[in-house]
Design an enzyme around this catalytic site. Structure first.
Site, short mmCIF file in Angstrom:
data_model
loop_
_atom_site.label_atom_id
_atom_site.label_comp_id
_atom_site.label_asym_id
_atom_site.label_seq_id
_atom_site.Cartn_x
_atom_site.Cartn_y
_atom_site.Cartn_z
N CYS A 272 0.78 -1.36 0.18
CA CYS A 272 -0.38 -0.07 0.05
C CYS A 272 0.98 1.21 0.02
CB CYS A 272 -1.03 0.15 0.97
SG CYS A 272 -2.04 -0.98 1.24
N ASP A 273 1.86 1.75 0.02
CA ASP A 273 3.11 2.70 0.13
C ASP A 273 4.29 2.40 -0.51
OD1 ASP A 273 3.14 4.66 0.43
OD2 ASP A 273 3.89 5.22 2.77
N VAL A 274 4.21 1.79 -1.80
CA VAL A 274 5.52 1.53 -2.33
C VAL A 274 5.99 2.56 -2.84
CG1 VAL A 274 6.23 0.04 -4.69
CG2 VAL A 274 4.64 -0.58 -2.84
#
Length: 256
Positions: free
Chosen positions: A96-98
């Site tokens: 969810c936060d690459v």
């Protein structure tokens, strides 16, 4: 330090237990944790070279430019780590936060993904995860976050595509959606399409995408493949985006 963990004590322990059993060479290893009331800490291994953004967006010309061999290794290793989270580990996880700040580099520049886990566990099959609020960083977020579609692993694929373009160009592609610039993703897609129609690799086409600081010290076939993979990853229709396993296979086909 977890500042926004809203899990109950039992749920927190259960998820930390799952994360602690996740092991892959391209994921940062969890060594321990602390839970004392509202104070919660995760302790991970120390990664010597810090995060990718510090090496990729140097700004200061006196600093050493990240070489092409290292860039390809980072792209492949990051894809492998995400593929493991999505399809191979005991519990499927959506990151969810690459982004470059969440990709750490070891001594040999082997990438290790950090900040995965809590409240991001995905049900088998991908649809219907329990993620109920928007997560991620502006510029790297897939369009389905704003369209109320169920969140699947394809949000990570989109973010990876942006990061892959940034690895090639050595600059913040994620800023293009927020600033007026001559370069645009539409122009990039057009150049790729024109090149494919001619079935050839033109040096000018490839050089448009690659970090100017590299000069001619890069692999043109790898650069072309990485751009094409990245553009497929950031397709607005998530059903047309490849899986991370497919991305790994495509990159391996161009490994020297």
């Amino acid at each position: 330090m977890l500042k926004d963990a809203i899990l109950g004590e039992e749920e927190f322990w259960a998820e930390v237990n799952i994360i602690g059993r996740i092991y892959h060479m391209n994921l940062v290893k969890l060594l321990g944790f602390c839970s004392d009331g509202t104070n919660r800490l995760l302790v991970s291994e120390f990664i010597e070279n810090g995060s990718l953004d510090r090496h990729l967006f140097i700004g200061d010309t006196s600093k050493k430019v990240l070489g092409w061999t290292e860039r390809f290794k980072i792209a492949l290793g990051t894809a492998r780590g995400l593929a493991y989270l999505h399809e191979e580990c005991l519990e499927w996880v959506i990151h969810c936060d690459v982004k470059p700040e969440n990709i750490l580099l070891g001594n040999d520049f082997e990438p290790k993904i950090v900040d995965f886990g809590l409240a991001k566990l995905s049900k088998r099959g991908g649809i219907g995860s329990s993620i109920s609020r928007i997560r991620g960083t502006r510029g790297y977020m897939a369009p389905e976050w704003a369209s109320n579609l169920p969140i699947t692993a394809k949000v990570d694929v989109f973010s990876y595509g942006i990061v892959l373009l940034e690895i090639v160009k050595g600059k913040r592609v994620s800023d293009w959606t927020m600033e007026e610039e001559n370069e645009s993703l539409d122009k990039m897609r057009l150049l790729v399409q024109m090149s494919n129609e001619r079935h050839e690799i033109e040096e000018s086409w490839v050089c448009y995408f690659v970090d100017l600081n590299l000069g001619h010290n890069f692999n043109k076939n790898q650069a072309k493949a990485m751009v094409e993979i990245a553009l497929s990853c950031i397709d607005e229709d998530r059903n047309r985006r490849p899986s991370m396993n497919s991305v790994v296979e495509m990159l391996l086909a161009h490994e020297v």
